[in-house]
Design a protein around this motif. Sequence first.
Motif, PDB file in Angstrom:
ATOM      1  N   SER A 115       1.727  -1.631   8.426  1.00 33.16           N
ATOM      2  CA  SER A 115       1.295  -0.288   8.025  1.00 33.16           C
ATOM      3  C   SER A 115       2.442   0.507   7.424  1.00 33.16           C
ATOM      4  N   LEU A 116       3.681   0.174   7.794  1.00 35.69           N
ATOM      5  CA  LEU A 116       4.859   0.859   7.262  1.00 35.69           C
ATOM      6  C   LEU A 116       5.383   0.226   5.983  1.00 35.69           C
ATOM      7  N   THR A 163       1.032   3.098   4.422  1.00 40.32           N
ATOM      8  CA  THR A 163       2.210   3.622   3.735  1.00 40.32           C
ATOM      9  C   THR A 163       2.532   2.709   2.566  1.00 40.32           C
TER      10      THR A 163
END
Length: 448
Positions: A115-116, A163
Amino acid sequence: MAGVAQSQRSAQQGGVTRQIILPPAFQPADAGRRNMLLLTQLRWLAVGGQLATVAMVHFALGIDLPLLQLLMSTATLAALNIASHVLIASGTRFSDGALAAALLFDVVALTVQLSLSGGITNPFAALFLLHIVLGAVLLRPPYPWGIVVATLAALGLLAVDPTPLVLPANLPVSPATLYLTGGLVCFVLIAVLLVIFIGQISRNLRTHDAALAAVRQRAAEEDHIVRMGLLASGAAHELGTPLSLLSVAIGDWRAMPRLKGDAELQEELAEMDGAVQRCKAIVSGILLSAGEARGVAPQVTTMRAFLDDIVADYSASLVPGALRYDDCFGEDIAIVSDPALRQVIGTVIDNAAEVSPRAIAITARREGEALALEIADRGPGFAPEILDTFGQPYRSTKGRPGGGLGLFLLVNVLRKLGGEASAENRLDGGARVRILLPLAALAMEGRG
């Protein structure tokens, strides 16, 4: 041996309870620890791979990444690994639920990292397949399906507002090439980890199969011993009555007035009576070894007296000076003599006397909390096939019916007492049989 947890099974056969000791490699609890150790090893590889990937992408390619958050996620995985190693070393049992929780933690960590760094568009999203494979192989239903549901949920979350990766304008490769390269690296990583994982699982399965084969072999041997014991006990009971009748008849003959004056006949009757008494002693010994002591209580003695008595018994039947006994046992201890142990030690001495009637050496020493007894001879030594199958029934080069049972009984009696036996050929000629027996098996304190 001592300090290793062993599980036991009991089975009824022929009215006799058999106790089967399972090797440690066969224990379910040990399998759980091995699987958790395998997960920690794979996790260390993942931690190293993550650090290398982050360093290459951020510093070599110049792609800006949230280093602090990614490194915190990797550090959390490392902390979980350290805690897992501590629990493994302490002997903690790991259930399927614990293994499933560890895998779910890995899924959460991978979800955070992805997700990062681009979400579902990150080529390393395929690593979720590795968790599904691990769950399917290591866990019993329904846990693998839980891993599948968790990975699907993770993919769904990654598709929602991840992200994005901001690629620099001066990127040395095109975005398509970068994606394909990442996919190739991910494929290689999954392939390498699966080869390592499946290889370890295969080794665990071979260990499991070997342990199971050992249990089956031991059960077959103990069944054989039970049958032999029942046969010997039955024969001893059958022989007891005629031997008693013979003893009474010989006593009556010796007391008859017309035979008392015949010195030669009295001498022969005395020899006959001695032979009958010897047979009765053998019968009593068989029944005692089978657990039917015929009213004779177990004898309390000392280890040194027990060994001295065996040596004296056999020295009397050998050529004078043929048997040399070295007592290096040290401080004596009180024991309860075991007739079966005495009998199998005597069998080894008999075997040595048969091939080397003029040179037998017995050495007794104390090794830690165990008796080490060595019986050596100057005979031709053991044939290679005997050494390879030491302790198995009917392995003998003597060519007579029932040969090889002496060493078979030796190994099994010692195993029942927690000891072991081994054999080797001496470099200067002859053979040596070594008996190692825990003192606690005979000590007074252990007999309650």
